[in-house]
Enzyme design. Structure first.
Site, short mmCIF file in Angstrom:
data_model
loop_
_atom_site.label_atom_id
_atom_site.label_comp_id
_atom_site.label_asym_id
_atom_site.label_seq_id
_atom_site.Cartn_x
_atom_site.Cartn_y
_atom_site.Cartn_z
N SER A 197 68.11 66.16 35.86
CA SER A 197 67.69 67.56 35.76
C SER A 197 67.69 68.03 34.31
O SER A 197 68.33 67.42 33.44
CB SER A 197 68.62 68.45 36.58
OG SER A 197 69.90 68.47 35.97
N ASP A 252 63.98 66.48 36.96
CA ASP A 252 64.22 67.44 38.03
C ASP A 252 64.41 68.85 37.44
O ASP A 252 65.08 69.02 36.41
CB ASP A 252 65.50 66.99 38.77
CG ASP A 252 65.79 67.77 40.03
OD1 ASP A 252 64.83 68.17 40.71
OD2 ASP A 252 66.98 67.98 40.33
N ASP A 276 59.49 73.48 37.29
CA ASP A 276 60.07 74.52 38.14
C ASP A 276 59.79 75.90 37.57
O ASP A 276 60.51 76.40 36.70
CB ASP A 276 61.58 74.29 38.27
CG ASP A 276 62.25 75.31 39.20
OD1 ASP A 276 61.54 76.22 39.69
OD2 ASP A 276 63.46 75.18 39.43
N GLU A 329 57.76 73.91 42.87
CA GLU A 329 58.51 74.63 43.91
C GLU A 329 57.84 75.96 44.19
O GLU A 329 57.49 76.70 43.28
CB GLU A 329 59.95 74.85 43.42
CG GLU A 329 60.83 75.61 44.40
CD GLU A 329 62.29 75.62 43.97
OE1 GLU A 329 62.77 74.58 43.46
OE2 GLU A 329 62.94 76.67 44.13
N HIS A 388 71.08 75.68 46.91
CA HIS A 388 71.67 74.70 46.00
C HIS A 388 73.20 74.82 45.91
O HIS A 388 73.76 75.90 46.10
CB HIS A 388 71.12 74.89 44.58
CG HIS A 388 69.74 74.35 44.40
ND1 HIS A 388 68.62 75.10 44.57
CD2 HIS A 388 69.31 73.11 44.05
CE1 HIS A 388 67.54 74.37 44.33
NE2 HIS A 388 67.94 73.15 44.01
N HIS A 401 65.20 70.80 48.54
CA HIS A 401 66.24 70.98 47.51
C HIS A 401 67.48 71.54 48.18
O HIS A 401 67.43 72.11 49.26
CB HIS A 401 65.73 71.94 46.42
CG HIS A 401 64.80 71.27 45.47
ND1 HIS A 401 65.15 70.96 44.17
CD2 HIS A 401 63.54 70.81 45.64
CE1 HIS A 401 64.13 70.35 43.59
NE2 HIS A 401 63.14 70.25 44.46
N ASN A 407 66.58 65.80 48.17
CA ASN A 407 67.32 65.88 46.89
C ASN A 407 68.80 66.18 47.14
O ASN A 407 69.12 67.23 47.71
CB ASN A 407 66.79 67.05 46.05
CG ASN A 407 65.42 66.78 45.46
OD1 ASN A 407 64.75 65.83 45.81
ND2 ASN A 407 65.01 67.66 44.57
N THR A 446 75.18 67.86 44.69
CA THR A 446 76.54 68.39 44.81
C THR A 446 77.42 67.56 45.73
O THR A 446 78.59 67.30 45.43
CB THR A 446 76.49 69.86 45.31
OG1 THR A 446 75.66 70.59 44.41
CG2 THR A 446 77.86 70.48 45.37
O1 G3H Z 1 67.26 69.20 42.66
C1 G3H Z 1 68.36 68.85 43.10
C2 G3H Z 1 68.82 69.24 44.41
O2 G3H Z 1 68.14 70.31 44.91
C3 G3H Z 1 70.29 69.13 44.62
O3 G3H Z 1 70.86 70.22 45.31
O4 G3H Z 1 73.24 69.99 44.59
O5 G3H Z 1 72.62 71.34 46.54
O6 G3H Z 1 72.42 68.88 46.66
P1 G3H Z 1 72.38 70.10 45.80
ZN ZN Z 2 67.00 71.46 43.42
#
Ligand code: G3H
Ligand code: ZN
Length: 282
Positions: A49, A83, A105, A135, A177, A205, A227, A230
């Site tokens: 990212s 990302d 994005d 997005e 997220h 996401h 994706n 976390t």
């Molecule tokens: O672009 C990355 C994802 O959307 C990760 O999201 O950390 O909630 O899994 P997350």
């Molecule tokens: Zn994301």
């Protein structure tokens, strides 16, 4: 082998399966993700990212080149994806470096600006054979505020793809997220409706908050690129915390990072097999 994200996603969508896309923070993560993909014999998206680039001092090239090298050496198809890039300069830099896809994005921008800038990024990236994700309908949680209420309308999604020429579309369907709990409820009827309206693979996401059964239902409804970030950080950091608590004298990072990436590898393999239970690339 280095692969293109859009091609992997189109193949997965055709089979009705999910394509795992995991976020890299440290190089150790990328190594663990690739080990898991090779064990599972499944394709993988390694994604970095804009925030992770900032963490590495704002320098894309050192970690970006390492990811491309790791992907090229892999025995399964692995794409390298930028990302959540809000910076068009960073998108250009990733294309020049050899990333196989980028996500521009512009979801927080006014709609007309998002559309125009996304279209310009598509033109720039396609000229180098690089695919583009965008997005529509801001998925919450990027700023720490969880908002699972945002929704993308199927007709807007179809128009956005037609206007911009994107290869993959991230949509808001109930995830948020950075959730450390796995209790998000996705709108599977909406996923199915967007899937019917849109000719490109869909991207989820904020997948960390989605429980296993919800994810299987989302993939069955038409979600493709999944994706996750976390959730893997939770797994990684919990193991490190545990090791250091039990051995406060430990100083060699290999003795705690190593076991923690091992646990991440096992969880990644489990998730990949959940998303694509009956596919092997070899
Ligand atoms: O672009 C990355 C994802 O959307 C990760 O999201 O950390 O909630 O899994 P997350
Ligand atoms: Zn994301």
């Amino acid at each position: 082998m280095l692969a293109d994200t859009a091609e992997l996603a189109r193949d997965a969508a055709q089979r009705g399966q999910g394509l795992a896309a995991f976020n890299v923070v440290l190089l150790d993560h990328a190594e663990a993700f690739i080990d898991a993909a090779q064990e599972a014999q499944l394709p993988l998206v390694l994604q970095l990212s804009q925030n992770a680039v900032a963490y590495h001092g704002g320098r894309l090239a050192p970690i970006g080149r390492a990811l491309i090298e790791l992907a090229s050496e892999a025995t399964v198809p692995v794409s390298v994806h930028l990302d959540h890039a809000e910076s068009t300069d960073l998108c250009r830099a990733a294309v020049d470096l050899g990333f196989t896809s980028i996500m521009y994005d512009g979801s927080v921008l006014p709609d007309d600006v998002n559309r125009a800038t996304t279209a310009a990024m598509v033109e720039m990236a396609h000229a180098s054979g690089v695919s583009v994700e965008a997005e529509l309908g801001e998925v919450g949680g990027k700023n720490g505020v969880h908002d699972p209420k945002a929704r993308t309308k199927p007709e807007d999604a179809a128009q956005f793809v037609a206007d911009t020429g994107v290869d993959l579309l991230a949509v808001a369907v109930g995830s948020s997220h950075a959730m450390a709990t796995r209790d998000a409820v996705l709108d599977t009827e909406l996923i199915a409706a967007i899937k019917r309206a849109v000719p490109v693979p869909l991207v989820l996401h904020g997948s960390s908050g989605v429980p296993d059964d919800g994810m299987v239902a989302a993939i069955n409804a038409g979600m493709t690129k999944i994706n996750v970030s976390t959730h893997l950080n939770v797994v990684f950091t919990s193991r490190i915390r545990d090791i250091l608590l039990h051995d406060p004298g430990l100083v060699d990072p290999r003795k705690y990072v190593g076991p923690a990436t091992g646990i991440v590898r096992d969880e990644v393999r489990r998730l990949m097999e959940l998303y694509a239970p009956w596919c092997a690339v070899a």
